[in-house]
Design an enzyme around this catalytic site. Sequence first.
Site, mmCIF file in Angstrom:
data_model
loop_
_atom_site.group_PDB
_atom_site.id
_atom_site.type_symbol
_atom_site.label_atom_id
_atom_site.label_comp_id
_atom_site.label_asym_id
_atom_site.label_seq_id
_atom_site.Cartn_x
_atom_site.Cartn_y
_atom_site.Cartn_z
ATOM 1 C CE1 TYR A 287 -0.619 3.953 2.793
ATOM 2 C CE2 TYR A 287 -0.247 6.307 2.983
ATOM 3 C CZ TYR A 287 -0.248 5.055 3.537
ATOM 4 O OH TYR A 287 0.121 4.894 4.854
ATOM 5 C CG ASP B 167 -0.182 -12.599 8.996
ATOM 6 O OD1 ASP B 167 0.640 -12.788 8.074
ATOM 7 O OD2 ASP B 167 -1.188 -13.315 9.159
ATOM 8 C CG ASP C 264 2.312 4.051 7.299
ATOM 9 O OD1 ASP C 264 3.183 4.867 7.642
ATOM 10 O OD2 ASP C 264 1.161 4.049 7.776
ATOM 11 C CE LYS D 252 -2.947 -11.341 5.818
ATOM 12 N NZ LYS D 252 -2.654 -12.586 6.484
ATOM 13 C CG ASP E 266 5.118 4.153 12.865
ATOM 14 O OD1 ASP E 266 5.734 4.743 11.965
ATOM 15 O OD2 ASP E 266 4.334 4.729 13.638
HETATM 16 C C1 IPM Z 1 4.315 8.324 7.019
HETATM 17 C C2 IPM Z 1 2.966 8.854 7.465
HETATM 18 C C3 IPM Z 1 2.079 9.159 6.271
HETATM 19 C C4 IPM Z 1 1.868 7.872 5.504
HETATM 20 C C5 IPM Z 1 0.739 9.817 6.648
HETATM 21 C C6 IPM Z 1 0.945 11.134 7.334
HETATM 22 C C7 IPM Z 1 -0.188 9.977 5.489
HETATM 23 O O1 IPM Z 1 2.362 7.955 8.355
HETATM 24 O O2 IPM Z 1 5.002 9.021 6.254
HETATM 25 O O3 IPM Z 1 4.715 7.252 7.471
HETATM 26 O O4 IPM Z 1 0.993 7.066 5.866
HETATM 27 O O5 IPM Z 1 2.586 7.661 4.528
HETATM 28 MN MN MN Z 2 3.681 6.323 8.979
#
Ligand code: IPM
Ligand code: MN
Length: 352
Positions: free
Chosen positions: A134, A218, A242, A185, A246
């Site tokens: 990042y 993975d 990240d 990884k 999700d």
């Molecule tokens: C998160 C988002 C951000 C990240 C994006 C918007 C850059 O996906 O906060 O999870 O990848 O950190």
């Molecule tokens: Mn995210």
Amino acid sequence: MASIAVIPGDGIGAEVTAEAVRLLELLRGEGLPLSWRTFDYSAERYLATGVALPPGGREELASFDAIFLGALGDPRVPDMAHAREILLETRFRLDLYVNVRPVRLLHASHTPLKDRTERDIDFVIFRENTEGPYVGAGGFLKPGTPDEVAIQEWLATRKGVERILRHAFEAARRRPRRRLVMVDKHNALRFASEIWHRVFREVAKEYPDVEARHLFADTACLLLVQDPSQFEVIVTDNLFGDLLSDLGAALAGGLGLAPSANLNPQTGKGLFEPVHGSAPGIAGTGRANPMAALLTAAMMLEFLGQGEAAARVERAVRACIAEDLVTPDLGGSLTTRAAGQAVLDRLSKGAA
Ligand code: IPM
Ligand code: MN
Ligand code: NAD
């Protein structure tokens, strides 16, 4: 008096932040010592002025006790330049190295997994928040030609890795089963992941009371879906964190319920935001679930020393979910405003 900088941002970020602000208003009305100021840092302002954050803007944000951010992202800014400046650079410059992303199933009906209950899905992801791929180190060679090359560096420092690992081990000590999984990884990423692996083995020795395991990223995805009950604390790099957050959100009812905090425990700085983005596809339709933002506000209240208010907010959200007072993502028919109001009603009725 706790001061909060509020950045509603773009798309549904602004819509769910409106509900979080109404929550703060209600609590302030009850006598909680809270004050806030709203900043219009967003794609709209960036497109109008060419500037994402004005000079001194970040320092000003840092002078508040906490920052609350809705979400950033707008199809008109495809390179996310404004979001990098407002969100990523703030994570970096304020050195908010701990990204806390709890994954808790609040009601069994909202996991897509078969036969899973609230007890099976209750873990926290500690995502390293200042390094990894990042950091924006890299570039293009011969751009626009058939020989174009793109390079993206993946940064992992000894200090950066060690401090997030220690933070996660300390947190694991406070969990009932004292279980920690470090995800990397290192079978493919020879350098950045290897330092994670080495430092993990060293730090783990100092925590013999914590059952510490390593998983490849993975395999971690696989096991999170197959049997999430084995996870209690996950600690990982910025990018893996990240992705896993999700995935974790999906296990626990979706992005509409996933809160997060970006913290530096040493400086006491904190930025609070739901895990979700600006969801341009549903922005303006009233379909956004405000509960991730309200649960994020609860994390912020806890951080500001208002643990009792935080627990009440969480109970109010749970009560609404149990009664199906929810937005379409959870199978309900309430609008963002109505779902936010349902939570406020439960709070003010004292039901929570
Ligand atoms: C998160 C988002 C951000 C990240 C994006 C918007 C850059 O996906 O906060 O999870 O990848 O950190
Ligand atoms: Mn995210
Ligand atoms: P997203 O999180 O905005 O949306 C993913 C999916 O989840 C969409 O189907 C969306 O409709 C749904 N969703 C998300 N939040 C919801 C909510 N509260 N209620 C109901 N449904 C919800 O991810 P995306 O579509 O990949 O990204 C959209 C924009 O947001 C992009 O510009 C992205 O870079 C940005 N983004 C910003 C942040 C942030 O500011 N922290 C986080 C993630 C993505």
